[in-house]
Design an enzyme around this catalytic site. Structure first.
Site, PDB file in Angstrom:
ATOM      1  N   HIS A   1       2.783   3.240  -8.879  1.00  0.00           N
ATOM      2  CA  HIS A   1       2.650   1.797  -9.150  1.00  0.00           C
ATOM      3  C   HIS A   1       3.897   1.285  -9.890  1.00  0.00           C
ATOM      4  CE1 HIS A   1      -1.317   1.948  -7.606  1.00  0.00           C
ATOM      5  NE2 HIS A   1      -1.863   2.578  -8.625  1.00  0.00           N
TER       6      HIS A   1
ATOM      7  N   ASP B   1       0.826  -1.214   0.000  1.00  0.00           N
ATOM      8  CA  ASP B   1       0.000   0.000   0.000  1.00  0.00           C
ATOM      9  C   ASP B   1       0.860   1.263   0.000  1.00  0.00           C
ATOM     10  OD1 ASP B   1      -2.290   1.497   0.040  1.00  0.00           O
ATOM     11  OD2 ASP B   1      -2.777   1.115   2.143  1.00  0.00           O
TER      12      ASP B   1
ATOM     13  N   ARG C   1      -5.281  -2.119   8.679  1.00  0.00           N
ATOM     14  CA  ARG C   1      -6.457  -2.976   8.469  1.00  0.00           C
ATOM     15  C   ARG C   1      -6.098  -4.072   7.473  1.00  0.00           C
ATOM     16  NH1 ARG C   1      -7.831   2.143   6.594  1.00  0.00           N
ATOM     17  NH2 ARG C   1      -7.348   2.337   4.385  1.00  0.00           N
TER      18      ARG C   1
ATOM     19  N   ASN D   1       1.353   3.400  -2.907  1.00  0.00           N
ATOM     20  CA  ASN D   1       1.922   3.830  -4.195  1.00  0.00           C
ATOM     21  C   ASN D   1       1.429   5.214  -4.594  1.00  0.00           C
ATOM     22  OD1 ASN D   1       3.073   1.329  -4.312  1.00  0.00           O
ATOM     23  ND2 ASN D   1       1.681   0.510  -5.861  1.00  0.00           N
ATOM     24  N   GLY D   2       0.119   5.427  -4.407  1.00  0.00           N
ATOM     25  CA  GLY D   2      -0.479   6.713  -4.795  1.00  0.00           C
ATOM     26  C   GLY D   2       0.116   7.858  -3.994  1.00  0.00           C
TER      27      GLY D   2
ATOM     28  N   ARG E   1     -11.714   1.463  -8.991  1.00  0.00           N
ATOM     29  CA  ARG E   1     -10.843   2.642  -9.172  1.00  0.00           C
ATOM     30  C   ARG E   1     -11.092   3.273 -10.548  1.00  0.00           C
ATOM     31  NH1 ARG E   1      -5.143   2.310  -6.048  1.00  0.00           N
ATOM     32  NH2 ARG E   1      -6.055   1.719  -4.067  1.00  0.00           N
TER      33      ARG E   1
ATOM     34  N   GLU F   1     -12.096  -5.111  -4.886  1.00  0.00           N
ATOM     35  CA  GLU F   1     -12.596  -3.738  -4.751  1.00  0.00           C
ATOM     36  C   GLU F   1     -11.832  -2.764  -5.657  1.00  0.00           C
ATOM     37  OE1 GLU F   1     -11.965  -5.826  -2.053  1.00  0.00           O
ATOM     38  OE2 GLU F   1     -14.102  -6.240  -1.861  1.00  0.00           O
TER      39      GLU F   1
ATOM     40  N   LEU G   1      10.972 -20.607  -4.506  1.00  0.00           N
ATOM     41  CA  LEU G   1       9.945 -19.741  -3.917  1.00  0.00           C
ATOM     42  C   LEU G   1       8.608 -19.868  -4.651  1.00  0.00           C
ATOM     43  CD1 LEU G   1       9.266 -17.219  -2.043  1.00  0.00           C
ATOM     44  CD2 LEU G   1       9.826 -15.821  -4.039  1.00  0.00           C
TER      45      LEU G   1
ATOM     46  N   TRP H   1     -11.318  -2.914  -8.671  1.00  0.00           N
ATOM     47  CA  TRP H   1     -11.988  -2.720  -9.980  1.00  0.00           C
ATOM     48  C   TRP H   1     -12.757  -1.401  -9.996  1.00  0.00           C
ATOM     49  CZ3 TRP H   1     -10.189  -5.475 -13.763  1.00  0.00           C
ATOM     50  CH2 TRP H   1      -9.847  -6.815 -13.591  1.00  0.00           C
TER      51      TRP H   1
ATOM     52  N   ARG I   1       1.835  -4.907   6.121  1.00  0.00           N
ATOM     53  CA  ARG I   1       1.126  -3.871   5.369  1.00  0.00           C
ATOM     54  C   ARG I   1       1.935  -2.583   5.444  1.00  0.00           C
ATOM     55  NH1 ARG I   1      -5.124  -2.538   4.487  1.00  0.00           N
ATOM     56  NH2 ARG I   1      -4.793  -0.853   3.006  1.00  0.00           N
TER      57      ARG I   1
END
Ligand code: FPP
Length: 245
Positions: free
Chosen positions: A36, A19, A193, A21-22, A70, A66, A130, A68, A187
């Site tokens: 991104h 989380d 969350r 990037n923006g 954006r 979710e 991996l 999708w 995160r």
């Protein structure tokens, strides 16, 4: 092994919510999508570090169900990044013995991305290094609901008795059926969350939150998270004395 890391306590499965990037882009007055693109470099870095320290499974939340919702341009850009990644990097991942997998409603991906993804999965299926597990069009509640649906169908067909449904059986109907539960979930970007990520599988996962934005999360930050994890005592509901004997 990296200094200060205990080789005996490397988490087998690390899951990451990538989380920020923006916000990384915004802070530099760049368009969000540049965040991104920069974030892809962190993807490469954490894969390399995971291989180096001996993590067995790395699950990356690359695109949620979710997501999708954006703006269309951002969704297209993310799909383009994904297809570029699959086109350019699968050969190298294959050479490094990485096994690519995906979890989520991948049939919702654009046809070209889905095709590349399926080819990557097939090409690397026998690799033993991996496991790179990409969560794409993934939602935890949707995953649990589809497991319930599949179980109900099996019961209707007489293949399964309701009394046979327990936690372990339920887990076998999830996308992650043959993977261990995550030991560590990271995160980035200060949000605390789960955002619908691996809801069933994270019951006893250690959670690690950092303010660092995803494009700044590289080897050093990953090692820091692993060291934090190694300092924890995992009790799985028991008391300390039972763990240490
Ligand atoms: C969250 O940052 C990031 C995403 C929704 C996308 C993450 C995807 C990548 C880094 C590329 C993944 C590709 C592969 C092949 C693994 P955000 O946009 O929500 O940031 P913000 O909260 O600061 O706005």
């Amino acid at each position: 092994m990296i200094a200060g890391l205990d080789p005996a306590k490397i988490p087998a499965h690390v899951a990451i919510i990538m989380d920020g990037n923006g916000r990384w882009a915004k802070a530099r007055h760049l368009p969000r999508v540049m965040g991104h693109r920069e974030g892809m470099k962190s993807v490469r870095a954490v894969i390399e570090t995971a291989r180096k320290v001996g993590v067995k499974v790395l699950t990356l939340y690359a695109f949620s169900k979710e997501n999708w919702q954006r703006p269309k341009d951002e969704v297209s850009f993310l799909m383009k990044l994904l297809s570029e990644y699959l086109q350019k990097e699968v050969d190298e991942l294959h050479e490094k013995d990485v096994q690519i997998r995906a979890i989520g409603e991948i049939e919702l991906l654009p046809a070209n991305v889905l095709e590349l993804l399926k080819a990557a999965i097939e090409k690397t299926a026998k690799n033993q290094g991996l496991i790179l597990n990409l969560a794409l069009s993934y939602g935890g509640r949707a995953e649990i609901a589809q497991a319930a649906r599949l179980i109900a169908q099996a019961v209707l067909k007489g293949e399964l008795k309701p009394s046979e449904i327990d936690e372990a059986l339920f887990a076998r109907f999830l996308y992650t059926k043959d993977l261990p539960d995550p030991d560590l979930l990271i995160r980035t970007s200060g949000e605390m969350r789960l955002s619908n990520f691996l809801l069933y599988q994270t019951a006893y996962t250690e959670l690690y939150f950092t303010e660092t934005l995803w494009p700044d999360f590289r080897e050093e930050e990953f090692i820091k998270a692993l060291k934090d994890y190694q300092r924890r005592e995992r009790r799985f509901g028991k008391i300390s004395e039972q763990i240490h004997g």
